[in-house]
Write a protein that holds these residues in place. Sequence first.
Motif, PDB file in Angstrom:
ATOM      1  N   LEU B 159       0.839  -1.203   0.000  1.00  0.00           N
ATOM      2  CA  LEU B 159       0.000   0.000   0.000  1.00  0.00           C
ATOM      3  C   LEU B 159       0.867   1.242   0.000  1.00  0.00           C
ATOM      4  CD1 LEU B 159      -2.690  -1.097   2.601  1.00  0.00           C
ATOM      5  CD2 LEU B 159      -2.792  -1.219   0.113  1.00  0.00           C
ATOM      6  N   GLU B 160       0.229   2.334  -0.404  1.00  0.00           N
ATOM      7  CA  GLU B 160       0.959   3.600  -0.407  1.00  0.00           C
ATOM      8  C   GLU B 160       1.351   3.962   1.009  1.00  0.00           C
ATOM      9  OE1 GLU B 160      -1.551   6.421  -2.249  1.00  0.00           O
ATOM     10  OE2 GLU B 160      -1.064   5.732  -4.282  1.00  0.00           O
ATOM     11  N   PRO B 161       2.555   4.517   1.172  1.00  0.00           N
ATOM     12  CA  PRO B 161       2.975   4.902   2.532  1.00  0.00           C
ATOM     13  C   PRO B 161       2.014   5.957   3.084  1.00  0.00           C
ATOM     14  CG  PRO B 161       4.743   5.262   0.895  1.00  0.00           C
ATOM     15  CD  PRO B 161       3.548   4.817   0.153  1.00  0.00           C
ATOM     16  N   GLY B 162       1.723   5.866   4.325  1.00  0.00           N
ATOM     17  CA  GLY B 162       0.869   6.851   4.958  1.00  0.00           C
ATOM     18  C   GLY B 162      -0.601   6.608   4.745  1.00  0.00           C
ATOM     19  N   CYS B 163      -0.934   5.511   4.189  1.00  0.00           N
ATOM     20  CA  CYS B 163      -2.333   5.184   3.948  1.00  0.00           C
ATOM     21  C   CYS B 163      -3.019   4.924   5.284  1.00  0.00           C
ATOM     22  CB  CYS B 163      -2.403   3.958   3.052  1.00  0.00           C
ATOM     23  SG  CYS B 163      -3.985   3.124   3.061  1.00  0.00           S
ATOM     24  N   ALA B 164      -4.112   5.601   5.537  1.00  0.00           N
ATOM     25  CA  ALA B 164      -4.788   5.441   6.817  1.00  0.00           C
ATOM     26  C   ALA B 164      -5.535   4.112   6.876  1.00  0.00           C
ATOM     27  CB  ALA B 164      -5.762   6.596   7.026  1.00  0.00           C
ATOM     28  N   MET B 165      -5.633   3.579   8.067  1.00  0.00           N
ATOM     29  CA  MET B 165      -6.381   2.349   8.314  1.00  0.00           C
ATOM     30  C   MET B 165      -5.985   1.249   7.332  1.00  0.00           C
ATOM     31  SD  MET B 165     -10.186   3.571   9.297  1.00  0.00           S
ATOM     32  CE  MET B 165     -10.443   4.463   7.799  1.00  0.00           C
ATOM     33  N   ALA B 166      -4.708   0.973   7.335  1.00  0.00           N
ATOM     34  CA  ALA B 166      -4.168   0.013   6.365  1.00  0.00           C
ATOM     35  C   ALA B 166      -4.882  -1.335   6.447  1.00  0.00           C
ATOM     36  CB  ALA B 166      -2.670  -0.161   6.572  1.00  0.00           C
ATOM     37  N   GLU B 225      -6.715  -0.964  -7.722  1.00  0.00           N
ATOM     38  CA  GLU B 225      -7.368  -0.552  -6.484  1.00  0.00           C
ATOM     39  C   GLU B 225      -6.729   0.726  -5.922  1.00  0.00           C
ATOM     40  OE1 GLU B 225     -10.037  -1.786  -4.837  1.00  0.00           O
ATOM     41  OE2 GLU B 225     -10.300  -3.063  -6.594  1.00  0.00           O
ATOM     42  N   LEU B 226      -7.537   1.411  -5.120  1.00  0.00           N
ATOM     43  CA  LEU B 226      -7.052   2.654  -4.507  1.00  0.00           C
ATOM     44  C   LEU B 226      -5.949   2.357  -3.488  1.00  0.00           C
ATOM     45  CD1 LEU B 226     -10.363   4.589  -3.840  1.00  0.00           C
ATOM     46  CD2 LEU B 226      -8.501   5.251  -5.386  1.00  0.00           C
ATOM     47  N   TYR B 227      -5.049   3.258  -3.341  1.00  0.00           N
ATOM     48  CA  TYR B 227      -3.987   3.221  -2.330  1.00  0.00           C
ATOM     49  C   TYR B 227      -3.000   2.087  -2.531  1.00  0.00           C
ATOM     50  CZ  TYR B 227      -6.970   6.570  -0.021  1.00  0.00           C
ATOM     51  OH  TYR B 227      -7.734   7.663   0.243  1.00  0.00           O
ATOM     52  N   VAL B 228      -3.128   1.379  -3.629  1.00  0.00           N
ATOM     53  CA  VAL B 228      -2.163   0.306  -3.854  1.00  0.00           C
ATOM     54  C   VAL B 228      -0.934   0.914  -4.509  1.00  0.00           C
ATOM     55  CG1 VAL B 228      -1.672  -1.789  -5.146  1.00  0.00           C
ATOM     56  CG2 VAL B 228      -3.882  -1.499  -4.023  1.00  0.00           C
ATOM     57  N   GLN B 229       0.224   0.711  -3.884  1.00  0.00           N
ATOM     58  CA  GLN B 229       1.424   1.261  -4.491  1.00  0.00           C
ATOM     59  C   GLN B 229       1.959   0.332  -5.558  1.00  0.00           C
ATOM     60  OE1 GLN B 229       4.930   1.608  -2.106  1.00  0.00           O
ATOM     61  NE2 GLN B 229       5.438   3.563  -3.041  1.00  0.00           N
ATOM     62  N   ARG B 230       2.090  -0.918  -5.211  1.00  0.00           N
ATOM     63  CA  ARG B 230       2.519  -1.848  -6.240  1.00  0.00           C
ATOM     64  C   ARG B 230       2.054  -3.261  -5.935  1.00  0.00           C
ATOM     65  NH1 ARG B 230       8.583  -3.263  -5.600  1.00  0.00           N
ATOM     66  NH2 ARG B 230       8.825  -3.248  -3.339  1.00  0.00           N
ATOM     67  N   VAL B 231       2.055  -4.054  -6.993  1.00  0.00           N
ATOM     68  CA  VAL B 231       1.627  -5.444  -6.869  1.00  0.00           C
ATOM     69  C   VAL B 231       2.752  -6.304  -7.408  1.00  0.00           C
ATOM     70  CG1 VAL B 231      -0.090  -7.152  -7.527  1.00  0.00           C
ATOM     71  CG2 VAL B 231      -0.759  -4.769  -7.250  1.00  0.00           C
TER      72      VAL B 231
END
Lengths: 159, 700
Positions: B159-166, B225-231
């Motif tokens: 997930l993207e760094p700093g993403c709330a409620m991971a 998907e939202l807030y996904v940094q990489r897969v």
Amino acid sequence: MKNSQNEALVFDLSGRSFAAELRYIVETVQALPITGVPMLPRYILGVSNLRGNIIPVIDLEDFFKEKAGQARDVQKEREGNSCVIVLRCEESIFAVLADNVLRVEETKKNLLNEGAAQSRGSGFEKYVKASLSDGDGVIFVLDIAKIFEEMTGESLETD
Amino acid sequence: MADNGAFNEQFLDLFIFETGKYLDEVDGILLSNERKKSFTEENINDLFRVTHTIKSTAAMMGYDILSSFSHKLEDLFSAIRAMGSRAGGLDEKLFDLLFNSLEAMRQELKRSPGVEDGSESFEGLTLEIARITDAMSAETKKPQNADGGAALASLRVTLEPGCAMAGIRAFIICTQLRQICPELTSDPEDMENRPETADEILKNGFTVTFPAEHLEKMMRKASSELYVQRVENVERAENACADTDAALAREPAPSDGKSEAQRAPEEEKPAPPASQPAPSQPASPPPAQEEPSSSSSDVSQPEASSDKMINVYLSKLDKLQDITGELVIAESIAESAVLSCEGLSENAAAAITRLKKLTDVMRSVIMSLRMTQLSDLFRKMHRVTRDTARKLGKEVEFEADGTDNAADKRIIDELSDVLSHVVRNAITHGIESAEERAAMGKPAVGHIKMTARNTGNGIIITIADDGRGISLPLVIEAARRKGLPLKETANYTSGEILQLLMTSGLSTNQSVDQYSGRGVGLDAVRVAVKKLRGTITLETEEGRGTCFTISIPQTLAIMDCIKLEAAGSLYMLPVSDIYKIVVPENKNLLTLPDGTQRLLFKGFTIPLLRLDLLFGLPRGEQDFERGIIIVIEGEENACAVYADRLTGQQRAVIKPMPRFLRYFNTEQTGISGCTILGDGSISLIIDAEAMLARAEEMML
């Protein structure tokens, strides 16, 4: 469009009125110069250039005469043939000469006779599908498919 | 719903075309790997990708047999891949099986979808493939690679760094992904109820595991998907970190995403067709071969980048070419009309010049559109070499040179049969058995070299073998036995040998099979080359090999012709058909009692055909000596064509005679086509072959 099944283009050829059903007709154009092609039946006059398309041109009169076993007028005047009717049959395009293209006529109207072509007569009667009354004269609706078959089928057999 | 039908038909055409391309690609990969009997990882991934695509698109188009067969092949490739480096010892049988499978698939493509009558040809192949697959799977002892087993794939989602409620975010993503596949499991589990996992998820991401068939779809879905940094595709077991490069950017470009996903391994089970790219998707180019041997890698060179190319119906190109031909003619009419005007303005003249230049450019561009690279043709020949050699138990290597040359599509299609014939002949009759070769001090492996080169207005293809060559005395002896007319001296040129060889009858002579079997079908080859307006010659050296040289014009549509007038009509004769133009002299003219005429030409008497009589025109009354004679030479005879006048030379756009006239056998009467002249009138093109045939009749 819907009625085109029952409509035919009426044209003059050597003093008679004939008609060809619209479903066979591609277009009608002014008479074009014809280049003779050797070794073909006499009724195939040759080919014409219609906007870049090479189209064989047929003299129906000669065709009828040949089928009736009549000699062809060697020195026939062709001045009367002022236009060409382009037909399509079995994916093949060919054109027939006409003296004049008159109009489009409903084939169901003024019907005199329908069905079997008459076998007697001196040529064209064999290829008449129906006849319509036209005031004081008769219009013969030609069976284009039969004419096509007769032309191509015959030549396939004899060659 | 006629539109719908046409639509489907278009898709079907496209499917058949693309599947054919895919099969060609597989062919190329197999050919380049057969010798070393193993596949590189990249190769096997490509094979896998291609069969997978065929499987899904075939299912979509209703080719059920093809689809289920591709599935079996896919299993096989998967098993081979699972063996990894241990798969080095793939045997010849496997390659035979694969080649046969390709052939069967090609045949199946020719059938209508849903017709089941071809299934029997697949049964044997399917059984054999299943047997090999099972054997391999057993060997690898990896449970996930068992035939059709529940292979699993994993993705690590960061997930993207700093993403709330991971934790919650991860849970939502998993829920989304479960729509694709309900069996999905996640690590850490139960994340929505365990807030303590959130930090870990934020730091290291989380992993989802699911049946491998969904891999591609999952990858795409997860990356969107939202807030996904990489897969990342996590390769399980030993090479877990091998695939870090396959990481997808947050918003991958569609094409990147696809190719990455396709390259990603672990796809043992069939995916539903819907998850696959539509058949309209352009074929991705085959990867460059890593193998050093240049001989075979030439054949499967990658084509130009696929997203810069489109597929076009050939019929449309034909039409376009026709129209351009007309345009050139119309332009020349306009030019002569404008230039003949009184008081022509400079502007008009300049405009006409410009128009002329543009139409010229346009014509050459359109011609180039029809040009196809020879690489497919060469690969086909490679395949023919391989198949023939295999059947005869010979070892033959195939070398190709000049595959990047191009020629008109139609010519390539027609050449394919001709060249196959020559190649087959070379292997069957030219190349000796390994023992025989060893005895002669030649390398045990036979060699066939095929080259193509461009000569500006045509293309020259050579096929050379290093076999036993053609024995001259034996050919002559066979010809004598056949009762063919022979020259007194034994000084035959290679051209004359070819002529002898290509005379049918000689070729089928069984008693001289060991060499003259070479003649089998050579007359057919000659006729086919002739039809393309090309020439074929051969050079041979006994014991050293034979080389066929086929020279073909690059395009068929435009020919230089001379204009002949007979009884007032104008005819064209292609310049390439002319052997000599002769001024008629009465002393060279012979009239036989039956009325036919002969011309005395270089000490021979050859039939004289008067165009006017031949074409049933009124006979010209002019003096014989005022006309013109064209001598046409065929392989076995020659004839002279007499016309009233030679009126010039012209480049002609050749058109076929109308379809309607085919019912009347115009081709046999001596007309091969027609062309439209500058003034819009039509001129017929004389068929030299028919003239020769007519002359032959006269001599009887």
